[in-house]
Design a protein around this motif. Structure first.
Motif, mmCIF file in Angstrom:
data_model
loop_
_atom_site.group_PDB
_atom_site.id
_atom_site.type_symbol
_atom_site.label_atom_id
_atom_site.label_comp_id
_atom_site.label_asym_id
_atom_site.label_seq_id
_atom_site.Cartn_x
_atom_site.Cartn_y
_atom_site.Cartn_z
ATOM 1 N N VAL A 96 0.847 -1.200 0.000
ATOM 2 C CA VAL A 96 0.000 0.000 0.000
ATOM 3 C C VAL A 96 0.880 1.247 0.000
ATOM 4 C CG1 VAL A 96 -1.895 -1.135 1.200
ATOM 5 C CG2 VAL A 96 -0.148 0.058 2.526
ATOM 6 N N GLU A 97 0.290 2.358 -0.413
ATOM 7 C CA GLU A 97 0.984 3.640 -0.367
ATOM 8 C C GLU A 97 1.020 4.176 1.065
ATOM 9 O OE1 GLU A 97 0.147 6.571 -3.686
ATOM 10 O OE2 GLU A 97 -1.718 5.438 -3.630
ATOM 11 N N ARG A 98 1.975 5.057 1.313
ATOM 12 C CA ARG A 98 1.954 5.784 2.580
ATOM 13 C C ARG A 98 0.800 6.787 2.600
ATOM 14 N NH1 ARG A 98 6.472 5.538 5.782
ATOM 15 N NH2 ARG A 98 8.299 4.499 4.899
ATOM 16 N N TYR A 99 0.485 7.324 1.420
ATOM 17 C CA TYR A 99 -0.541 8.363 1.312
ATOM 18 C C TYR A 99 -1.918 7.812 1.645
ATOM 19 C CZ TYR A 99 -3.571 11.902 -0.771
ATOM 20 O OH TYR A 99 -4.548 12.843 -0.979
ATOM 21 N N CYS A 100 -2.665 8.552 2.434
ATOM 22 C CA CYS A 100 -4.078 8.219 2.663
ATOM 23 C C CYS A 100 -4.802 9.496 3.084
ATOM 24 C CB CYS A 100 -4.239 7.130 3.725
ATOM 25 S SG CYS A 100 -3.661 7.601 5.358
ATOM 26 N N GLU A 101 -6.080 9.566 2.740
ATOM 27 C CA GLU A 101 -6.887 10.729 3.124
ATOM 28 C C GLU A 101 -8.320 10.266 3.325
ATOM 29 O OE1 GLU A 101 -7.559 15.360 1.763
ATOM 30 O OE2 GLU A 101 -7.221 13.858 0.214
ATOM 31 N N TRP A 102 -8.862 10.534 4.521
ATOM 32 C CA TRP A 102 -10.225 10.130 4.841
ATOM 33 C C TRP A 102 -10.897 11.300 5.544
ATOM 34 C CZ3 TRP A 102 -11.715 5.449 8.481
ATOM 35 C CH2 TRP A 102 -13.086 5.220 8.403
ATOM 36 N N ASN A 103 -11.648 12.079 4.770
ATOM 37 C CA ASN A 103 -12.326 13.268 5.289
ATOM 38 C C ASN A 103 -13.811 12.974 5.495
ATOM 39 O OD1 ASN A 103 -9.984 15.035 5.079
ATOM 40 N ND2 ASN A 103 -10.280 14.874 2.866
ATOM 41 N N ILE A 104 -14.323 13.402 6.641
ATOM 42 C CA ILE A 104 -15.734 13.184 6.970
ATOM 43 C C ILE A 104 -16.358 14.506 7.419
ATOM 44 C CG2 ILE A 104 -17.329 12.071 8.586
ATOM 45 C CD1 ILE A 104 -15.556 9.643 8.607
ATOM 46 N N ASP A 105 -17.562 14.760 6.921
ATOM 47 C CA ASP A 105 -18.311 15.967 7.282
ATOM 48 C C ASP A 105 -18.756 15.863 8.740
ATOM 49 O OD1 ASP A 105 -19.990 18.115 7.549
ATOM 50 O OD2 ASP A 105 -21.222 17.649 5.796
ATOM 51 N N SER A 106 -18.174 16.686 9.601
ATOM 52 C CA SER A 106 -18.501 16.620 11.028
ATOM 53 C C SER A 106 -19.947 17.008 11.305
ATOM 54 C CB SER A 106 -17.552 17.534 11.824
ATOM 55 O OG SER A 106 -17.658 18.879 11.385
ATOM 56 N N GLY A 107 -20.547 17.783 10.402
ATOM 57 C CA GLY A 107 -21.935 18.182 10.587
ATOM 58 C C GLY A 107 -22.925 17.048 10.431
ATOM 59 N N GLN A 108 -22.459 15.910 9.908
ATOM 60 C CA GLN A 108 -23.341 14.747 9.729
ATOM 61 C C GLN A 108 -23.229 13.741 10.876
ATOM 62 O OE1 GLN A 108 -25.521 14.656 7.085
ATOM 63 N NE2 GLN A 108 -24.713 16.722 6.791
ATOM 64 N N ILE A 109 -22.406 14.074 11.873
ATOM 65 C CA ILE A 109 -22.228 13.180 13.021
ATOM 66 C C ILE A 109 -23.145 13.607 14.159
ATOM 67 C CG2 ILE A 109 -20.573 12.288 14.711
ATOM 68 C CD1 ILE A 109 -19.966 11.397 11.888
ATOM 69 N N VAL A 110 -23.913 12.661 14.678
ATOM 70 C CA VAL A 110 -24.795 12.933 15.828
ATOM 71 C C VAL A 110 -24.015 12.662 17.108
ATOM 72 C CG1 VAL A 110 -26.913 12.286 17.009
ATOM 73 C CG2 VAL A 110 -26.849 12.337 14.506
ATOM 74 N N GLY A 111 -23.990 13.627 18.003
ATOM 75 C CA GLY A 111 -23.271 13.452 19.264
ATOM 76 C C GLY A 111 -21.802 13.780 19.121
ATOM 77 N N ALA A 112 -21.009 13.255 20.051
ATOM 78 C CA ALA A 112 -19.567 13.531 20.053
ATOM 79 C C ALA A 112 -18.895 12.868 18.860
ATOM 80 C CB ALA A 112 -18.950 13.025 21.349
#
Length: 210
Positions: free
Chosen positions: A6-22
């Motif tokens: 696998v590559e060293r590179y990785c990117e996993w972005n998540i919209d925090s506004g779609q998370i309920v709670g902490a």
């Protein structure tokens, strides 16, 4: 035989506004309040540079992306294309220019990896679609024009894509027919959706140079 490289590179972005709670603590996840900016950053930095490398590499007869990006002339052009696209993204979203520059450099390092063995023909496939208004060259060019930023390098990328020909690529053959039938200037406008005279003339000039 079960080992996976696998590559060293990785990117996993998540919209925090779609998370309920902490927000959950997940290693490798980057929570953001502006997912659109990061999606466009990926599309118009990584994808734009990837396609540009392919079309410029095809002009010189390279087979693989990692070969093309190590050509000094191609690398310089790709860096200029990324700079112009990055400037437009920073203007639109207020992205920190230093962070964007770091991201752009990490993208170039990925292209240099010979183990990926990514072919120019695969990345270049379907140039007509890739030149459409919402995709990799026309969209950042339109952004840059909106903010009165330089677009000459992006025009070079458009010209290289218009010039791409492959017997195994129907869209590249379609472009040849359109240019023969309607001329290069009208084809640029109809395919990219860009009518800015200065930009169109720059693309046409670069196309004829190719």
């Amino acid at each position: 035989p079960l080992d996976v490289g696998v590559e060293r590179y990785c990117e996993w972005n998540i919209d925090s506004g779609q998370i309920v709670g902490a927000l959950p603590n997940i290693v490798g996840v980057h929570f953001t309040e502006n997912l659109e900016a990061l999606v466009e950053r990926k599309l118009y930095t990584l994808n734009t540079a990837h396609r540009a490398t392919a079309y410029l590499g095809a002009q010189k007869g390279y087979t693989f992306i990692h070969e093309a990006i190590t050509d000094p002339d191609i690398r310089q052009l790709v860096e200029q294309i990324m700079e112009q696209s990055s400037a437009a993204l920073c203007a639109k979203f207020g992205i920190d220019s230093h962070l964007q520059q770091h991201y752009a450099q990490s993208v170039l390092h990925r292209f240099e990896n010979p183990l990926l063995a990514d072919t120019v023909s695969r990345v270049a496939r379907g140039p007509r679609r890739k030149l459409s208004p919402k995709l990799y060259f026309a969209y950042p060019a339109l952004m840059a024009l909106k903010y009165t930023l330089p677009t000459d390098a992006l025009a070079t990328a458009v010209a290289a894509a218009l010039h791409y020909r492959s017997d195994n690529d129907f869209e590249s053959q379609q472009l040849a027919v359109l240019i023969e039938k309607h001329g290069i200037s009208q084809t640029i406008k109809s395919i990219t959706g860009i009518t800015n005279t200065t930009f169109v003339e720059c693309v046409e000039r670069k196309y004829r140079e190719f």
